[in-house]
Design an enzyme around this catalytic site. Structure first.
Site, PDB file in Angstrom:
ATOM      1  N   ASN A 208      21.716 -16.581 -14.391  1.00  0.00           N
ATOM      2  CA  ASN A 208      21.478 -17.835 -15.112  1.00  0.00           C
ATOM      3  C   ASN A 208      22.451 -18.897 -14.621  1.00  0.00           C
ATOM      4  OD1 ASN A 208      23.952 -17.764 -16.889  1.00  0.00           O
ATOM      5  ND2 ASN A 208      22.982 -15.808 -17.425  1.00  0.00           N
ATOM      6  N   ASP A 277      19.918 -11.022 -21.461  1.00  0.00           N
ATOM      7  CA  ASP A 277      19.410 -10.202 -22.567  1.00  0.00           C
ATOM      8  C   ASP A 277      18.772  -8.913 -22.052  1.00  0.00           C
ATOM      9  OD1 ASP A 277      20.222 -11.957 -24.559  1.00  0.00           O
ATOM     10  OD2 ASP A 277      18.446 -13.224 -24.271  1.00  0.00           O
ATOM     11  N   LYS A 287      16.178  -2.780  -0.075  1.00  0.00           N
ATOM     12  CA  LYS A 287      15.550  -4.081  -0.280  1.00  0.00           C
ATOM     13  C   LYS A 287      14.036  -3.916  -0.501  1.00  0.00           C
ATOM     14  CE  LYS A 287      15.384  -8.406   2.077  1.00  0.00           C
ATOM     15  NZ  LYS A 287      15.289  -8.997   3.385  1.00  0.00           N
TER      16      LYS A 287
HETATM   17  N1  CTP Z   1      26.013 -12.273 -26.121  1.00  0.00           N
HETATM   18  C1  CTP Z   1      26.601 -11.048 -25.877  1.00  0.00           C
HETATM   19  N2  CTP Z   1      25.885 -10.029 -25.338  1.00  0.00           N
HETATM   20  C2  CTP Z   1      24.597 -10.188 -25.023  1.00  0.00           C
HETATM   21  C3  CTP Z   1      23.976 -11.432 -25.262  1.00  0.00           C
HETATM   22  C4  CTP Z   1      24.719 -12.457 -25.795  1.00  0.00           C
HETATM   23  O1  CTP Z   1      27.800 -10.913 -26.145  1.00  0.00           O
HETATM   24  N3  CTP Z   1      23.931  -9.170 -24.513  1.00  0.00           N
HETATM   25  C5  CTP Z   1      26.811 -13.337 -26.738  1.00  0.00           C
HETATM   26  C6  CTP Z   1      27.045 -14.545 -25.862  1.00  0.00           C
HETATM   27  O2  CTP Z   1      28.262 -14.419 -25.161  1.00  0.00           O
HETATM   28  C7  CTP Z   1      27.110 -15.679 -26.867  1.00  0.00           C
HETATM   29  C8  CTP Z   1      26.127 -15.247 -27.926  1.00  0.00           C
HETATM   30  O3  CTP Z   1      26.060 -13.836 -27.845  1.00  0.00           O
HETATM   31  O4  CTP Z   1      28.362 -15.778 -27.493  1.00  0.00           O
HETATM   32  C9  CTP Z   1      24.751 -15.811 -27.692  1.00  0.00           C
HETATM   33  O5  CTP Z   1      23.904 -15.305 -28.643  1.00  0.00           O
HETATM   34  P1  CTP Z   1      22.421 -14.809 -28.318  1.00  0.00           P
HETATM   35  O6  CTP Z   1      21.668 -14.762 -29.591  1.00  0.00           O
HETATM   36  O7  CTP Z   1      22.409 -13.544 -27.589  1.00  0.00           O
HETATM   37  O8  CTP Z   1      21.977 -15.976 -27.415  1.00  0.00           O
HETATM   38  P2  CTP Z   1      20.850 -15.927 -26.403  1.00  0.00           P
HETATM   39  O9  CTP Z   1      20.954 -14.791 -25.455  1.00  0.00           O
HETATM   40  O10 CTP Z   1      20.833 -17.293 -25.802  1.00  0.00           O
HETATM   41  O11 CTP Z   1      19.659 -15.653 -27.388  1.00  0.00           O
HETATM   42  P3  CTP Z   1      18.224 -16.238 -27.343  1.00  0.00           P
HETATM   43  O12 CTP Z   1      17.816 -15.985 -25.915  1.00  0.00           O
HETATM   44  O13 CTP Z   1      17.472 -15.459 -28.332  1.00  0.00           O
HETATM   45  O14 CTP Z   1      18.386 -17.669 -27.695  1.00  0.00           O
END
Ligand code: CTP
Length: 391
Positions: A208, A277, A287
């Site tokens: 990202n 996520d 590859k």
């Molecule tokens: N976070 C984490 N571990 C993950 C995902 C996120 O520690 N696997 C933490 C990030 O560092 C941030 C917060 O959670 O502090 C973000 O919350 P989250 O709900 O996971 O945000 P997004 O991934 O952006 O969720 P969404 O895609 O549903 O908006």
């Protein structure tokens, strides 16, 4: 922290004296009132005219300067200073400090001081390694002198090793640390920062746009405030701040491991990393070739590091980040409650990602606290101040 501070910058005789010119430029730019004092030997390496032009003030060299009204520059200059920094500090000058010599203006000034003294040693590696120099460094440390560096690298004499003076930018950062109130002294802070890389095959990954700048700025600011900082870095092009423990963990799974194995004893956890996520179910060892018209990747979820830490018994004070593209405060507050966090930092993805500046809203049980747009290092300080007030 440096704005309007008065600093005596002492320059002694060594080739690194040329770096003092850049240091003065940066100090003046940061709003520091710089008074340069040079030894006679320093004038062999860089001229007082250069230093005067950069500092905007006459340079002092002599003990017997009649332009000082009471004829006592060693008292007057040291009383006006918030700190004295000697950069470069030669091996000979360090020895003089240890012995308490006062045979020129700079050494007399150091002896007569009632302000902190910082020195940035610079010398050939053999001179640095010599037991006499090492004894002197030990003694100066015991006397409360702050030793900055040296660093290792190629030296003017062509040898490679420890003895190079720290670069001007790093000296400026360390000086800033010196002047920052130690509001987080004895606190342990764990911070995650940057993007994660979820490898598909050896050359491709899902990632990202997070640059790591916000997390790194918080790590720097927390270290400046006296915290013992552990930084778990995802994928980022940034150089870790000095005086933090940096652990590289580029995938969501390795970041989870790194956080969990360092979380005990932490007082504060600030989860700034943009953790993916999901990661691919299969990571191909070779590859993937484009021999099909379409390709389906199966993904499976990563553990939510922040949620897991927040649910630990004796969890540290947990701070989350929420980067949203719409319904910012509503979505961020929902995340704060779902993950059971005392504090979440809400920012718009378009404001935050990759930029040097940010505008955020802090959400806690008392409501929303907007912080207007500013450089990430300023936002970092305000965030830490808010955390301290909640603690
Ligand atoms: N976070 C984490 N571990 C993950 C995902 C996120 O520690 N696997 C933490 C990030 O560092 C941030 C917060 O959670 O502090 C973000 O919350 P989250 O709900 O996971 O945000 P997004 O991934 O952006 O969720 P969404 O895609 O549903 O908006």
């Amino acid at each position: 922290m440096l704005k309007s501070k008065s600093l005596v910058l002492g320059i002694t005789g060594g080739i690194a004296a040329y770096k003092a010119a850049e240091l003065v430029r940066l100090l003046v730019k940061a709003g520091v009132n710089v008074q340069v004092v040079m030894t006679r030997a320093a004038c062999q390496f860089i001229t007082p005219v250069t230093m005067q032009a950069l500092s905007g003030k006459p340079v002092f060299i002599d003990m017997w300067d009649s332009s000082i009204s009471n004829g006592m520059p060693h008292i007057e200059l040291s009383r006006a200073a918030d700190a004295i920094l000697v950069a470069p500090a030669s091996a000979d000058f360090l020895a003089k400090l240890v012995q308490g010599h006062a045979d020129d203006l700079l050494s007399t000034l150091c002896l007569a001081r009632d302000c902190p003294l910082l020195v940035a040693p610079a010398m050939n590696k053999q001179m640095w390694e010599n037991p006499a120099t090492q004894r002197n460094i030990k003694q100066l440390t015991a006397d409360g002198v702050n030793i900055l560096g040296p660093e290792s690298g190629e030296q003017a004499c062509g040898e490679v090793g420890l003895g190079r003076m720290l670069e001007a930018e790093l000296l400026l950062a360390l000086l800033n640390t010196h002047f920052t109130p130690k509001l987080l002294a004895s606190k342990r802070v764990l911070i995650t920062a940057g993007a994660t890389l979820e490898m598909i095959d050896p050359v491709r990954a899902i990632t990202n746009l997070s640059s790591g700048k916000m997390g790194y700025a918080i790590a720097q600011a927390a270290a400046d405030m006296g915290a013992e900082v552990t930084l778990v870095s995802g994928a980022t092009a940034l150089e870790a701040p000095p005086n933090v423990k940096n652990i590289s963990a580029t995938s969501g799974q390795s970041m989870y491991q790194a956080v969990m194995s360092n979380i005990l004893q932490q007082d504060i956890f600030i989860s700034v990393a943009a953790v993916a996520d999901y990661h691919p179910v299969t990571q191909h060892s070779e590859k993937i070739k484009k021999n099909k018209s379409s390709l389906t990747l199966e993904l499976t979820s990563n553990k939510d590091i922040l949620a897991e830490v927040a649910s630990l018994p004796n969890a540290p004070f947990c701070v989350g980040f929420a980067a949203e593209t719409e319904n910012l405060l509503e979505y961020a507050e929902a995340k704060r409650q779902q993950k059971n966090l005392p504090l979440i930092v809400a920012n718009l993805a378009s404001d935050a990602l990759g930029s040097d500046a940010n505008s955020v809203t802090l959400l806690d049980k008392n409501g929303a606290h907007p912080i207007k747009r500013g450089p990430k290092n300023e936002i970092a300080k305000l965030l830490l101040a808010h955390i301290i007030s909640l603690l």
